[in-house]
Design an enzyme around this catalytic site. Structure first.
Site, PDB file in Angstrom:
ATOM      1  N   HIS A 136       0.872  -1.181   0.000  1.00 56.72           N
ATOM      2  CA  HIS A 136       0.000   0.000   0.000  1.00 56.72           C
ATOM      3  C   HIS A 136       0.914   1.237   0.000  1.00 56.72           C
ATOM      4  O   HIS A 136       2.025   1.180   0.552  1.00 56.72           O
ATOM      5  CB  HIS A 136      -0.845  -0.047   1.285  1.00 56.72           C
ATOM      6  CG  HIS A 136      -1.924   0.972   1.386  1.00 56.72           C
ATOM      7  ND1 HIS A 136      -1.678   2.279   1.722  1.00 56.72           N
ATOM      8  CD2 HIS A 136      -3.261   0.868   1.232  1.00 56.72           C
ATOM      9  CE1 HIS A 136      -2.834   2.936   1.768  1.00 56.72           C
ATOM     10  NE2 HIS A 136      -3.807   2.106   1.470  1.00 56.72           N
ATOM     11  N   ASP A 213       3.046  -4.405   8.033  1.00 58.80           N
ATOM     12  CA  ASP A 213       1.838  -3.601   7.856  1.00 58.80           C
ATOM     13  C   ASP A 213       0.671  -4.568   8.049  1.00 58.80           C
ATOM     14  O   ASP A 213       0.362  -5.370   7.169  1.00 58.80           O
ATOM     15  CB  ASP A 213       1.847  -2.974   6.455  1.00 58.80           C
ATOM     16  CG  ASP A 213       0.537  -2.258   6.138  1.00 58.80           C
ATOM     17  OD1 ASP A 213      -0.437  -2.414   6.901  1.00 58.80           O
ATOM     18  OD2 ASP A 213       0.489  -1.552   5.117  1.00 58.80           O
ATOM     19  N   GLN A 216      -4.477  -5.187   7.038  1.00 56.98           N
ATOM     20  CA  GLN A 216      -5.424  -6.207   6.553  1.00 56.98           C
ATOM     21  C   GLN A 216      -5.183  -7.556   7.237  1.00 56.98           C
ATOM     22  O   GLN A 216      -5.801  -8.557   6.867  1.00 56.98           O
ATOM     23  CB  GLN A 216      -5.305  -6.376   5.032  1.00 56.98           C
ATOM     24  CG  GLN A 216      -5.472  -5.109   4.233  1.00 56.98           C
ATOM     25  CD  GLN A 216      -6.908  -4.580   4.266  1.00 56.98           C
ATOM     26  OE1 GLN A 216      -7.852  -5.280   4.619  1.00 56.98           O
ATOM     27  NE2 GLN A 216      -7.080  -3.323   3.892  1.00 56.98           N
ATOM     28  N   LYS A 239     -10.618  -0.740  10.449  1.00 54.01           N
ATOM     29  CA  LYS A 239     -10.746  -1.942   9.624  1.00 54.01           C
ATOM     30  C   LYS A 239     -11.057  -3.155  10.488  1.00 54.01           C
ATOM     31  O   LYS A 239     -11.164  -4.269   9.988  1.00 54.01           O
ATOM     32  CB  LYS A 239      -9.458  -2.173   8.836  1.00 54.01           C
ATOM     33  CG  LYS A 239      -9.156  -1.074   7.832  1.00 54.01           C
ATOM     34  CD  LYS A 239      -7.894  -1.376   7.067  1.00 54.01           C
ATOM     35  CE  LYS A 239      -7.284  -0.149   6.448  1.00 54.01           C
ATOM     36  NZ  LYS A 239      -7.971   0.317   5.250  1.00 54.01           N
ATOM     37  N   CYS A 377      -4.711   2.413  -3.645  1.00 52.39           N
ATOM     38  CA  CYS A 377      -3.470   2.951  -3.068  1.00 52.39           C
ATOM     39  C   CYS A 377      -2.316   1.975  -3.251  1.00 52.39           C
ATOM     40  O   CYS A 377      -1.500   1.779  -2.324  1.00 52.39           O
ATOM     41  CB  CYS A 377      -3.635   3.302  -1.583  1.00 52.39           C
ATOM     42  SG  CYS A 377      -4.849   4.561  -1.290  1.00 52.39           S
TER      43      CYS A 377
HETATM   44  N1  PMP Z   1      -1.827  -0.623   4.576  1.00 53.23           N
HETATM   45  C1  PMP Z   1      -2.766  -1.420   4.048  1.00 53.23           C
HETATM   46  C2  PMP Z   1      -2.381  -2.798   3.622  1.00 53.23           C
HETATM   47  C3  PMP Z   1      -4.073  -0.956   3.933  1.00 53.23           C
HETATM   48  O1  PMP Z   1      -5.017  -1.747   3.401  1.00 53.23           O
HETATM   49  C4  PMP Z   1      -4.383   0.344   4.371  1.00 53.23           C
HETATM   50  C5  PMP Z   1      -5.803   0.885   4.233  1.00 53.23           C
HETATM   51  N2  PMP Z   1      -6.358   0.775   2.969  1.00 53.23           N
HETATM   52  C6  PMP Z   1      -3.378   1.124   4.919  1.00 53.23           C
HETATM   53  C7  PMP Z   1      -2.119   0.611   5.013  1.00 53.23           C
HETATM   54  C8  PMP Z   1      -3.636   2.515   5.410  1.00 53.23           C
HETATM   55  O2  PMP Z   1      -4.476   2.495   6.524  1.00 53.23           O
HETATM   56  P1  PMP Z   1      -5.056   3.858   7.119  1.00 53.23           P
HETATM   57  O3  PMP Z   1      -5.726   4.555   5.972  1.00 53.23           O
HETATM   58  O4  PMP Z   1      -6.026   3.405   8.167  1.00 53.23           O
HETATM   59  O5  PMP Z   1      -3.916   4.620   7.654  1.00 53.23           O
END
Ligand code: PMP
Length: 419
Positions: A136, A213, A216, A239, A377
């Site tokens: 991401h 990270d 997920q 999440k 993203c």
């Molecule tokens: N890393 C991953 C794998 C994600 O799926 C996400 C959220 N889409 C993020 C980071 C970023 O999370 P946040 O927007 O809650 O900071």
């Protein structure tokens, strides 16, 4: 017995009652365009159960005040609830100590904290940081910024067409200049569950710490940070059935203690003078200013909620549902699914031949189905897949086989319209 019934019966046989779970989420009764809402945008934000909503109300009705510095009743109540939330999260991820749980604003904020706090202390010119092809942007850009600042290099673990990282390439990449490995536990686009235990062992053999990270990961599976032996683990509250604006950095105490503070201000100091400021011990050193108190308490409640259902039960229910959804979608001509790693979690990315992902998303919405369409993203991953965008259905504990059928029906509708 139909396939739907079979799955739901089997799942309830394992102590998982999806109808009971759904009754905890009032928002699932919202109707969209007069149709049942099939909410498959959980990878972006999951819904919030009554237990968390009630806990937030109770906090605001009878416990709200600023924390830590107060000597009055409400401040003591709020402080106790905030610190109890920390303990709940420590238990949820099996950290060794409460002080290893830092409250942040979310995964992005957590990774920036480590990039700056760890980077300032330990990364210099000529050093290397390893990320993977499937990250991401939140686990790419903070490291790029750090590398630019320090004259360090970002290296990228490639993946194969099924969406699995090439571990041989990773192993070759690790060297004495590698300062940190930062990889996703579970891909938000492909659902790949990376072999993080093995990756951590390989990095540790070089003396290199690892950040996972877990945005997920933590919502969908039991995460035991001591068992994984990761050095940092990042995740977001929204999440995992918690509020927005709150997240966690887990870090090993010895590393957190050696890191530089990220933000300066109130609460993170021991003493301040114009000549010299000294910093508080962890976790306070990384929690400058008034934290999102209510959100942290709500997140603690969300962790309790998920535990009350059981993370293993959630994982196995989602695995079955993912299998059902994969069969349903691969049975439709013209649907291409992205990512078929042998270890895969609750994400189904796909495209419909000849239709742009955004058009698919719009028509699915007409049919009451909520998905995400775009690059998620993860633009470097999209480039690797050779597409500008995908449609993503991300499943969670309250989704059902009937909703998957609704999705499959809506996809057929898209094909009719564009046929
Ligand atoms: N890393 C991953 C794998 C994600 O799926 C996400 C959220 N889409 C993020 C980071 C970023 O999370 P946040 O927007 O809650 O900071």
């Amino acid at each position: 017995m139909g396939a739907n019934e079979a799955l739901n019966t089997q799942a309830s046989g394992q102590g998982f009652d999806v109808a009971r779970v759904r009754s905890d989420f009032p928002i699932l009764d919202v109707r969209v365009n007069g149709k049942h809402l099939a909410y498959f945008d959980n990878g972006a934000s999951a819904q919030v159960p009554t237990q968390v909503i009630n806990r937030l109300s109770r906090y605001h009705e009878s416990e709200h005040s600023n924390i830590h510095r107060g000597v009055h009743y409400l401040s003591e109540m709020a402080t106790a609830a905030y610190e109890q939330a920390r303990s709940r999260l420590k238990k949820f991820i099996n950290a060794a100590e409460d002080r290893e749980v830092i409250f942040t604003r979310g995964t992005t904020n957590t990774i920036n904290l480590v990039a700056q706090g760890f980077g300032r202390a330990f990364v210099g010119a000529g050093d290397e940081i390893i990320v993977s092809q499937m990250e991401h942007h939140s686990n790419i850009v903070p490291w790029q910024m750090l590398c630019e600042e320090k004259g360090a290099t970002l290296r990228v673990i490639p993946m194969d067409d099924s969406g699995q990282l090439l571990l041989d390439e990773y192993q070759k990449m690790l060297n004495s200049r590698t300062r940190l490995v930062a990889v996703t536990h579970v891909s938000n686009v492909l659902g790949t569950v990376n072999p993080v235990r093995e990756m951590i062992e390989l990095a540790h053999a070089q003396g290199t710490p690892v950040l996972l990270d877990g945005a997920q990961g933590v919502p969908h599976m039991r995460v035991d940070v001591q068992d994984l032996d990761c050095d940092f683990y990042a995740f977001s509250g929204h999440k995992m059935c918690g509020p927005t604006g709150i997240g966690v950095l887990y870090g090993k105490a010895e590393l957190l203690e050696k890191m530089q503070p990220y933000e300066g201000g109130g609460s993170m100091i021991l003493s301040v003078s114009f000549e010299k400021t000294t910093y508080a011990a962890i976790p306070d050193k990384f929690e400058a200013g008034t934290p999102p108190i209510a959100a942290a308490i709500g997140l603690g409640e969300a962790a309790e909620y998920l535990e009350s259902i059981g993370m293993d039960a959630i994982t196995s229910y989602e695995d079955e549902l993912l299998g059902y959804a994969t069969d349903a979608l691969s049975g439709i001509d013209g649907v291409r699914i992205f990512g078929n790693a042998s270890d895969k979690a609750s994400v189904l990315s796909f495209n419909i031949e000849g239709v742009h992902a955004h058009d698919v998303g719009t028509i699915l919405n007409d049919e009451g189905v909520a998905v995400r369409a775009g690059h998620h993203c993860a633009q470097p991953l999209m480039k690797r897949l050779g597409v500008p965008a995908t449609v993503r259905a991300s499943l969670y504990l309250y989704n059902t086989t009937e909703e998957v059928d609704q999705l499959a029906g809506a996809i057929r509708r898209v094909q009719q319209i564009f046929g």
